[in-house]
Design a protein around this motif. Structure first.
Motif, short mmCIF file in Angstrom:
data_model
loop_
_atom_site.label_atom_id
_atom_site.label_comp_id
_atom_site.label_asym_id
_atom_site.label_seq_id
_atom_site.Cartn_x
_atom_site.Cartn_y
_atom_site.Cartn_z
N GLN A 389 0.84 -1.19 0.00
CA GLN A 389 0.00 0.00 0.00
C GLN A 389 0.89 1.25 0.00
O GLN A 389 1.87 1.31 0.73
N GLY A 390 0.53 2.22 -0.83
CA GLY A 390 1.31 3.45 -0.91
C GLY A 390 0.94 4.42 0.21
O GLY A 390 -0.01 4.21 0.96
N ILE A 391 1.72 5.50 0.31
CA ILE A 391 1.44 6.53 1.31
C ILE A 391 0.66 7.67 0.67
O ILE A 391 0.47 7.71 -0.55
N SER A 392 0.24 8.62 1.49
CA SER A 392 -0.61 9.71 1.01
C SER A 392 0.17 10.67 0.10
O SER A 392 1.36 10.91 0.30
N LYS A 393 -0.54 11.26 -0.88
CA LYS A 393 0.06 12.27 -1.74
C LYS A 393 0.39 13.55 -0.99
O LYS A 393 1.09 14.42 -1.54
N ARG A 394 -0.11 13.69 0.22
CA ARG A 394 0.26 14.86 1.03
C ARG A 394 1.76 14.90 1.29
O ARG A 394 2.30 15.95 1.64
N PHE A 395 2.43 13.76 1.15
CA PHE A 395 3.88 13.72 1.26
C PHE A 395 4.53 14.66 0.25
O PHE A 395 5.49 15.38 0.56
N LEU A 396 3.99 14.67 -0.98
CA LEU A 396 4.50 15.57 -2.01
C LEU A 396 4.17 17.02 -1.68
O LEU A 396 4.99 17.92 -1.87
N TRP A 445 7.80 4.46 -1.26
CA TRP A 445 7.24 4.13 0.05
C TRP A 445 6.06 3.18 -0.08
O TRP A 445 5.16 3.39 -0.90
N GLY A 446 6.07 2.13 0.72
CA GLY A 446 4.96 1.19 0.72
C GLY A 446 5.02 0.31 1.96
O GLY A 446 6.06 0.18 2.60
N TYR A 447 3.90 -0.28 2.30
CA TYR A 447 3.84 -1.14 3.48
C TYR A 447 2.80 -2.23 3.24
O TYR A 447 1.89 -2.10 2.42
N ALA A 448 2.97 -3.33 3.97
CA ALA A 448 2.02 -4.45 3.89
C ALA A 448 2.15 -5.25 5.18
O ALA A 448 3.14 -5.15 5.91
N ILE A 449 1.16 -6.07 5.44
CA ILE A 449 1.15 -6.90 6.65
C ILE A 449 0.36 -8.17 6.38
O ILE A 449 -0.61 -8.16 5.62
N ASP A 450 0.83 -9.28 6.94
CA ASP A 450 0.06 -10.50 6.91
C ASP A 450 -0.04 -11.04 8.34
O ASP A 450 0.20 -10.32 9.30
N SER A 451 -0.37 -12.30 8.50
CA SER A 451 -0.59 -12.83 9.84
C SER A 451 0.70 -13.00 10.64
O SER A 451 0.65 -13.16 11.87
N ASN A 452 1.86 -12.95 9.97
CA ASN A 452 3.13 -13.20 10.67
C ASN A 452 4.13 -12.06 10.57
O ASN A 452 4.94 -11.87 11.48
N PHE A 453 4.10 -11.30 9.47
CA PHE A 453 5.17 -10.35 9.21
C PHE A 453 4.63 -8.97 8.86
O PHE A 453 3.49 -8.81 8.40
N ILE A 454 5.51 -7.98 9.06
CA ILE A 454 5.29 -6.62 8.58
C ILE A 454 6.32 -6.36 7.49
O ILE A 454 7.51 -6.68 7.65
N TYR A 455 5.88 -5.81 6.37
CA TYR A 455 6.75 -5.53 5.23
C TYR A 455 6.78 -4.03 4.98
O TYR A 455 5.73 -3.37 4.97
N ILE A 456 7.96 -3.49 4.73
CA ILE A 456 8.12 -2.07 4.44
C ILE A 456 9.01 -1.93 3.22
O ILE A 456 10.05 -2.60 3.12
N LEU A 461 16.22 6.26 -5.81
CA LEU A 461 16.57 5.71 -7.11
C LEU A 461 16.62 4.18 -7.03
O LEU A 461 16.21 3.49 -7.95
N GLY A 462 17.12 3.67 -5.92
CA GLY A 462 17.07 2.25 -5.64
C GLY A 462 15.86 1.93 -4.78
O GLY A 462 15.00 2.78 -4.52
N VAL A 463 15.80 0.69 -4.30
CA VAL A 463 14.66 0.28 -3.48
C VAL A 463 15.13 -0.74 -2.44
O VAL A 463 15.97 -1.59 -2.74
N ASP A 464 14.63 -0.60 -1.23
CA ASP A 464 14.94 -1.52 -0.13
C ASP A 464 13.66 -2.13 0.39
O ASP A 464 12.63 -1.45 0.52
N PHE A 465 13.72 -3.42 0.71
CA PHE A 465 12.57 -4.14 1.27
C PHE A 465 12.96 -4.66 2.65
O PHE A 465 14.02 -5.27 2.82
N TYR A 466 12.09 -4.43 3.64
CA TYR A 466 12.31 -4.86 5.01
C TYR A 466 11.19 -5.82 5.41
O TYR A 466 10.02 -5.56 5.14
N CYS A 467 11.57 -6.89 6.08
CA CYS A 467 10.60 -7.88 6.55
C CYS A 467 10.98 -8.30 7.96
O CYS A 467 12.13 -8.71 8.19
N PRO A 504 5.48 6.60 7.04
CA PRO A 504 4.97 7.97 7.13
C PRO A 504 3.71 8.18 6.29
O PRO A 504 3.41 7.41 5.37
N PHE A 505 2.96 9.20 6.64
CA PHE A 505 1.86 9.72 5.83
C PHE A 505 0.84 8.63 5.47
O PHE A 505 0.54 8.37 4.29
N ILE A 506 0.31 7.98 6.50
CA ILE A 506 -0.80 7.06 6.31
C ILE A 506 -1.98 7.57 7.12
O ILE A 506 -1.82 8.41 8.01
#
Length: 530
Positions: A389-396, A445-456, A461-467, A504-506
């Motif tokens: 899920q993306g964050i709010s356009k208010r970030f811009l 910026w994006g985030y997600a969640i399931d029954s076990n993990f939180i994903y960010i 220019l690059g991209v990082d994924f956190y679990c 941020p900005f959710i």
């Protein structure tokens, strides 16, 4: 009991004494290198004194020998005193270390509290089969200790003894803790039986390290340290080429050159500089990750690497806080990624690129290798399939509309008023570039969640994924500035033992739901974070 186990216990028993012991004299090499490295690491602060001293010596060449002797004597004196005051002893399942010349330090660590044992074998220790052993706990950084010169076979035996004592203590605690699942207890109980059965998970070839050096360039750190010497370096380069009849200064004069000559010079100079930067970075990657192996023994991950200094880092699966997939823009073009296993941080701070003590890094892996590592650590993860899920356009709006744009229009008006057209165009170009970078940041910026993990997901220019597993969350924070509150938005932060991760900005509702879900999961699962 087999002969190998009996030999290990005999080695340990030999050193089990209440008497304080000194390390081998070979340890003086370690203290010498440490002093020299400390001087090099503070070169930026010492640069004014070095420059003044250098000019004074050049003006008075006869004083260089006394100055050099004083420096050598100071280093040798510091080395001997550090060696003389360093002592350790093993007794009753404890290791005690005394160190320090002026500031005394006494560390007493029970084996049961030691969470991690790291072996480091510098190049100058290898011919003598010595190594350094670093011990750390889950507490503050003050509880960390290092024995700087141990025989390699003894260090290996002591390491197994410490890990076995810690494992036994963990099992005893789990027997008393009804909140721990049977699967966790069973996994920990089998650890000691599989200590000697390592499973190789990943290796890195020389070509992989070359790619890692090209895509993860940190040459600017080196340039920052050389900043005070740029003038002298430039003069030396000019003099070097003049010996071969090449006048660099004349070549760089553009007043009498055509446009194609200027472009060719600029392209050639850029190519030479980038070649030097790339070679330097590749060399650093090879020095750090040569002969890289990642193995698994029971619930422990073991990383070994290093060309000049061999490093061995051991991480228990229970100490793992999150996994990270990092891709710079060049990594994305080459379809490579870096994997990080983040474990409990001793100082509780966020991780940095150069702080490798509390992480295992697997450099420049391919997609299928990344997936295999992620599945081995967290079998139920959905990193490659979950929708973010993306964050709010208010970030811009906040960053471009409220911060960047007012500054830009003020500067633009100033330049136009003074008829500085060129500067106005330059300011506009910078403004547009910043807007593009902020937009890229927003899209990442994006985030997600399931029954076990939180994903960010985040990046520019690059991209990082956190679990990270939800039960690893130790603290949450709900942040709301005046701007966010006005638009019913918030920023939330999840704090783990390895640092904090924020979204941020959710919307307020989503932020509250994420925090409540995490806290409920932590409380209901009653699983330990380490």
């Amino acid at each position: 009991m087999d002969k190998q186990q009996a030999l290990k216990q005999a080695i340990i028993k030999e050193y089990q004494t209440d008497e304080w012991q000194r390390i081998s004299p070979i340890g003086m090499l370690y203290f010498t290198v440490k002093i020299l490295w400390g001087i090099t690491g503070n070169i930026v602060y010492l640069a004014p004194a070095i420059l003044l001293g250098y000019k004074e010596i050049m003006a008075n060449p006869h004083i260089w020998l006394p100055v050099a002797l004083l420096v050598v004597i100071a280093i040798l004196t510091g080395t001997f005193l550090s060696f003389y005051f360093f002592q350790y002893r093993l007794s009753n399942g404890h290791i005690e270390i005394r160190s320090g010349v002026f500031s005394k330090k006494h560390v007493n660590l029970p084996f049961t509290r030691i969470q991690n044992v790291k072996l480091e074998q510098p190049l100058y220790y290898r011919p003598f089969s010595y190594t350094c052993m670093q011990l750390d706990t889950a507490g503050s950084q003050k509880q960390e200790a290092k024995v700087v010169a141990l025989k390699l076979d003894y260090a290996e035996a002591l390491k197994r003894e410490i890990l076995a004592a810690h494992q036994q203590n963990t099992q005893d605690n789990n027997d008393l803790n009804k909140g721990i699942s049977d699967d966790d207890t069973q996994n920990q109980a089998t650890t000691d039986n599989s200590t000697n059965n390592e499973q190789l998970l990943n290796t890195r070839s020389l070509s992989d390290l070359v790619i890692h050096g090209l895509t993860n360039n940190r040459i600017w750190i080196f340039f920052g340290g050389l900043a005070p010497f740029f003038d002298d370096i430039g003069e030396s380069v000019v003099n070097f080429f003049q010996r071969f009849g090449i006048n660099i200064e004349q070549l760089l004069v553009v007043a009498d050159k055509s446009w194609w000559q200027i472009g060719l010079y600029a392209l050639t100079l850029t190519f030479i500089v980038m070649l030097f930067i790339s070679l330097f970075s590749v060399a650093g990657a090879i020095l750090s990750y040569y002969n890289f192996t990642l193995s698994k023994s029971g619930d422990r991950y073991i990383r070994r690497s290093g060309l000049l200094t061999k490093h061995e880092v051991t991480m228990r699966l229970s100490r793992l806080q999150m996994i990270v997939k990092q891709q710079d823009w060049l990594d994305m073009l080459l379809k490579r990624m870096n994997v990080k296993f983040e474990q409990t941080s001793a100082n509780g701070q966020n991780f940095q690129q150069g702080a490798s003590n509390n992480k295992i890094i697997v450099p420049s892996v391919k997609a299928h290798e990344w997936q295999a590592l992620a599945d081995d650590v967290y079998p139920n993860n959905q990193l490659n399939t979950i929708s973010y899920q993306g964050i709010s356009k208010r970030f811009l709006l906040r960053n471009i509309g409220y911060f960047i744009s007012p500054i830009y229009f003020g500067v633009l008006a100033f330049f136009i008023y003074h008829l500085e057209t060129g500067l106005a165009l330059g300011a506009t170009a910078i403004y547009l570039m910043l807007c593009i970078l902020i937009f890229c940041r927003y899209k990442r910026w994006g985030y997600a969640i399931d029954s076990n993990f939180i994903y960010i997901r985040k990046g520019m220019l690059g991209v990082d994924f956190y679990c990270f597993p939800i039960f690893k969350v130790q603290q949450t924070a709900y942040i709301q500035s005046w701007f966010l509150k006005r638009h019913r938005l918030c920023t939330i932060k999840f704090v783990l033992a390895a640092g904090g991760q924020k979204i941020p900005f959710i919307s307020e509702k989503v932020g509250n739901d994420l925090i409540n879900n995490a806290l409920y999961h932590v409380e209901s699962s009653r699983r330990s974070w380490m």
